[in-house]
Enzyme design. Structure first.
Site, PDB file in Angstrom:
ATOM      1  N   SER A 144      -2.557  -7.299   0.156  1.00 39.45           N
ATOM      2  CA  SER A 144      -3.868  -6.758   0.555  1.00 39.45           C
ATOM      3  C   SER A 144      -4.715  -7.837   1.232  1.00 39.45           C
ATOM      4  CB  SER A 144      -4.586  -6.285  -0.720  1.00 39.45           C
ATOM      5  OG  SER A 144      -5.976  -6.183  -0.533  1.00 39.45           O
ATOM      6  N   TYR A 157      -8.583  -6.255  -8.936  1.00 41.92           N
ATOM      7  CA  TYR A 157      -7.664  -5.946  -7.830  1.00 41.92           C
ATOM      8  C   TYR A 157      -7.343  -7.210  -7.042  1.00 41.92           C
ATOM      9  CZ  TYR A 157      -6.058  -3.369  -3.643  1.00 41.92           C
ATOM     10  OH  TYR A 157      -5.336  -2.881  -2.579  1.00 41.92           O
TER      11      TYR A 157
HETATM   12  P1  NAP Z   1      -3.100   5.606  -3.072  1.00 45.49           P
HETATM   13  O1  NAP Z   1      -3.409   6.564  -1.979  1.00 45.49           O
HETATM   14  O2  NAP Z   1      -4.032   5.443  -4.215  1.00 45.49           O
HETATM   15  O3  NAP Z   1      -1.615   5.903  -3.648  1.00 45.49           O
HETATM   16  C1  NAP Z   1      -1.146   5.097  -4.689  1.00 45.49           C
HETATM   17  C2  NAP Z   1       0.149   5.684  -5.169  1.00 45.49           C
HETATM   18  O4  NAP Z   1       0.632   4.925  -6.285  1.00 45.49           O
HETATM   19  C3  NAP Z   1      -0.032   7.129  -5.665  1.00 45.49           C
HETATM   20  O5  NAP Z   1       1.112   7.888  -5.333  1.00 45.49           O
HETATM   21  C4  NAP Z   1      -0.131   6.933  -7.172  1.00 45.49           C
HETATM   22  O6  NAP Z   1       0.265   8.050  -7.895  1.00 45.49           O
HETATM   23  C5  NAP Z   1       0.879   5.814  -7.373  1.00 45.49           C
HETATM   24  N1  NAP Z   1       0.700   5.138  -8.662  1.00 45.49           N
HETATM   25  C6  NAP Z   1      -0.461   4.680  -9.197  1.00 45.49           C
HETATM   26  N2  NAP Z   1      -0.223   4.125 -10.404  1.00 45.49           N
HETATM   27  C7  NAP Z   1       1.115   4.238 -10.641  1.00 45.49           C
HETATM   28  C8  NAP Z   1       1.966   3.866 -11.718  1.00 45.49           C
HETATM   29  N3  NAP Z   1       1.492   3.250 -12.802  1.00 45.49           N
HETATM   30  N4  NAP Z   1       3.285   4.159 -11.619  1.00 45.49           N
HETATM   31  C9  NAP Z   1       3.774   4.799 -10.535  1.00 45.49           C
HETATM   32  N5  NAP Z   1       3.020   5.189  -9.459  1.00 45.49           N
HETATM   33  C10 NAP Z   1       1.704   4.899  -9.534  1.00 45.49           C
HETATM   34  O7  NAP Z   1      -2.927   4.150  -2.454  1.00 45.49           O
HETATM   35  P2  NAP Z   1      -2.571   3.681  -0.978  1.00 45.49           P
HETATM   36  O8  NAP Z   1      -3.817   3.481  -0.200  1.00 45.49           O
HETATM   37  O9  NAP Z   1      -1.456   4.514  -0.428  1.00 45.49           O
HETATM   38  O10 NAP Z   1      -2.027   2.217  -1.326  1.00 45.49           O
HETATM   39  C11 NAP Z   1      -0.671   1.996  -1.647  1.00 45.49           C
HETATM   40  C12 NAP Z   1      -0.549   0.511  -1.903  1.00 45.49           C
HETATM   41  O11 NAP Z   1      -1.121  -0.214  -0.806  1.00 45.49           O
HETATM   42  C13 NAP Z   1      -1.309   0.038  -3.141  1.00 45.49           C
HETATM   43  O12 NAP Z   1      -0.587  -1.017  -3.745  1.00 45.49           O
HETATM   44  C14 NAP Z   1      -2.622  -0.499  -2.563  1.00 45.49           C
HETATM   45  O13 NAP Z   1      -3.196  -1.475  -3.416  1.00 45.49           O
HETATM   46  C15 NAP Z   1      -2.127  -1.110  -1.297  1.00 45.49           C
HETATM   47  N6  NAP Z   1      -3.130  -1.297  -0.242  1.00 45.49           N
HETATM   48  C16 NAP Z   1      -3.862  -0.234   0.212  1.00 45.49           C
HETATM   49  C17 NAP Z   1      -4.760  -0.465   1.281  1.00 45.49           C
HETATM   50  C18 NAP Z   1      -5.623   0.615   1.844  1.00 45.49           C
HETATM   51  O14 NAP Z   1      -6.565   0.260   2.581  1.00 45.49           O
HETATM   52  N7  NAP Z   1      -5.370   1.878   1.561  1.00 45.49           N
HETATM   53  C19 NAP Z   1      -4.857  -1.722   1.861  1.00 45.49           C
HETATM   54  C20 NAP Z   1      -4.103  -2.778   1.324  1.00 45.49           C
HETATM   55  C21 NAP Z   1      -3.221  -2.538   0.287  1.00 45.49           C
HETATM   56  P3  NAP Z   1      -0.844   9.009  -8.602  1.00 45.49           P
HETATM   57  O15 NAP Z   1      -1.157  10.052  -7.576  1.00 45.49           O
HETATM   58  O16 NAP Z   1      -0.124   9.547  -9.794  1.00 45.49           O
HETATM   59  O17 NAP Z   1      -2.028   8.157  -8.970  1.00 45.49           O
HETATM   60  C1  GCO Z   2     -11.743  -2.231  -1.174  1.00 47.82           C
HETATM   61  C2  GCO Z   2     -10.524  -1.589  -0.539  1.00 47.82           C
HETATM   62  C3  GCO Z   2      -9.500  -2.653  -0.224  1.00 47.82           C
HETATM   63  C4  GCO Z   2      -8.279  -2.014   0.354  1.00 47.82           C
HETATM   64  C5  GCO Z   2      -7.247  -3.021   0.685  1.00 47.82           C
HETATM   65  C6  GCO Z   2      -7.702  -3.973   1.742  1.00 47.82           C
HETATM   66  O1  GCO Z   2     -12.316  -1.620  -2.080  1.00 47.82           O
HETATM   67  O2  GCO Z   2     -12.071  -3.333  -0.724  1.00 47.82           O
HETATM   68  O3  GCO Z   2      -9.963  -0.605  -1.386  1.00 47.82           O
HETATM   69  O4  GCO Z   2      -9.199  -3.373  -1.371  1.00 47.82           O
HETATM   70  O5  GCO Z   2      -7.695  -1.137  -0.552  1.00 47.82           O
HETATM   71  O6  GCO Z   2      -6.754  -3.681  -0.429  1.00 47.82           O
HETATM   72  O7  GCO Z   2      -6.578  -4.722   2.153  1.00 47.82           O
END
Ligand code: NAP
Ligand code: GCO
Ligand code: CA
Length: 264
Positions: A144, A157
């Site tokens: 992230s 986080y």
């Molecule tokens: P999201 O929309 O919240 O989806 C997260 C997924 O993980 C959901 O399918 C959730 O299932 C599942 N999950 C949560 N806890 C779990 C557990 N204990 N065991 C198994 N599955 C679990 O998140 P996203 O935005 O797609 O992000 C995916 C990854 O990218 C995460 O690691 C997040 O930190 C990272 N990330 C996101 C962003 C962003 O801007 N979106 C940026 C950087 C990194 P449920 O529906 O059951 O909760």
């Molecule tokens: C926040 C956002 C970010 C993104 C992502 C950025 O609250 O700042 O959720 O943390 O999820 O991790 O890379």
């Protein structure tokens, strides 16, 4: 020979019913991989299976919480029975809690660390023996911006994602000799359910202040989409990255390189 092909590979993407995990798994399928994914509940898995089917992808869904060692051991056993040894693991499952540190309970802090850092440890530990036996493997951790930067309300986080960057480097260090490549993708701000609260319209219909802030901080002047992560993920999952190890590949539209647009 196409070094970016995933033909014949078995890929596990954790928490991939929707969002970033779903996009990455879909790209792996398009590159020829067999897809396995897990989620915490049968309902989430079923929703995911329907989405993959709608996209013309034959995915295999399993119920497993990444923080539960027994459930993860069973998950790996079931995937090996159904598809074969796992060649590619994406530790994507993750949660976030946006609470000012002084108001955050230790329980909340521990829960984020458990899913976002202990989870990738548990799943990687379960998958590595099969990869080592097979003589190759790819682990991709989803880090992230918070692997590099802090911001208000995301202490747990950021601590987890900073730790995940170092777990990535440690798996690289410990198992590189076994031809395991462990890298990470560091997405910028991506439009998914996880960031929906940061983008929702204000009661007066105006843009969320954080939405305007992120667009000003991003040279690409837009939020990322899960599809923006697909090419980098296929690269790190393929033979094209066999000598890339311990890298965090930031896919952020340039955020980390930019001081931010001067307010008008
Ligand atoms: P999201 O929309 O919240 O989806 C997260 C997924 O993980 C959901 O399918 C959730 O299932 C599942 N999950 C949560 N806890 C779990 C557990 N204990 N065991 C198994 N599955 C679990 O998140 P996203 O935005 O797609 O992000 C995916 C990854 O990218 C995460 O690691 C997040 O930190 C990272 N990330 C996101 C962003 C962003 O801007 N979106 C940026 C950087 C990194 P449920 O529906 O059951 O909760
Ligand atoms: C926040 C956002 C970010 C993104 C992502 C950025 O609250 O700042 O959720 O943390 O999820 O991790 O890379
Ligand atoms: Ca290889």
């Amino acid at each position: 020979m196409n070094k970016f092909s995933l033909e014949g590979k078995v890929a596990l993407v954790t928490g991939a019913s929707y969002g970033i995990g779903f996009a990455i798994a879909s790209a792996f399928a398009a590159a020829g991989a067999k897809i396995a994914f897990n989620d915490r509940t049968q309902e989430a898995v079923d929703r995911g299976l329907a989405s993959y089917k709608e996209a013309g992808i034959e995915a295999h869904g399993y119920v497993a919480d990444v923080t539960d060692e027994d459930a993860v051991a069973q998950l790996v056993k079931d995937i090996e029975r159904d598809l074969g040894t796992i060649d590619i693991l994406v530790n994507n499952a993750g949660i976030i809690k946006r609470i000012p540190m002084l108001e955050m309970s230790a329980k909340d802090f521990r829960q984020v660390i458990d899913v976002d850092l202990n989870g990738p440890f548990i799943v990687s530990k379960a998958v590595l023996p099969g990869m080592i036996k097979k003589g190759h493997g790819k682990i991709i951790n989803i880090c992230s911006m918070m692997s590099e930067l802090g911001r208000e309300t995301v202490s747990a986080y950021a601590a987890a994602k900073g730790g995940l960057k170092m777990l990535t480097r440690n798996i690289c260090s410990e198992y590189g000799e076994a031809n395991i490549q462990c890298n990470a993708i560091g997405p910028g701000y991506i439009a998914t359910p996880q960031t929906a609260p940061l983008r929702e319209r204000q009661p007066d219909g105006s843009r969320h202040p954080f939405d305007a802030f992120i667009v000003a901080k991003t040279p690409a002047a837009r939020w990322g989409t899960p599809e923006d992560l697909q090419g980098p993920a296929v690269f790190l999952a393929s033979d094209a990255s066999d000598f890339v190890n311990g890298l965090v590949l930031y896919v952020d539209g340039g955020i980390l390189a930019y001081i931010g647009k001067q307010p008008q």
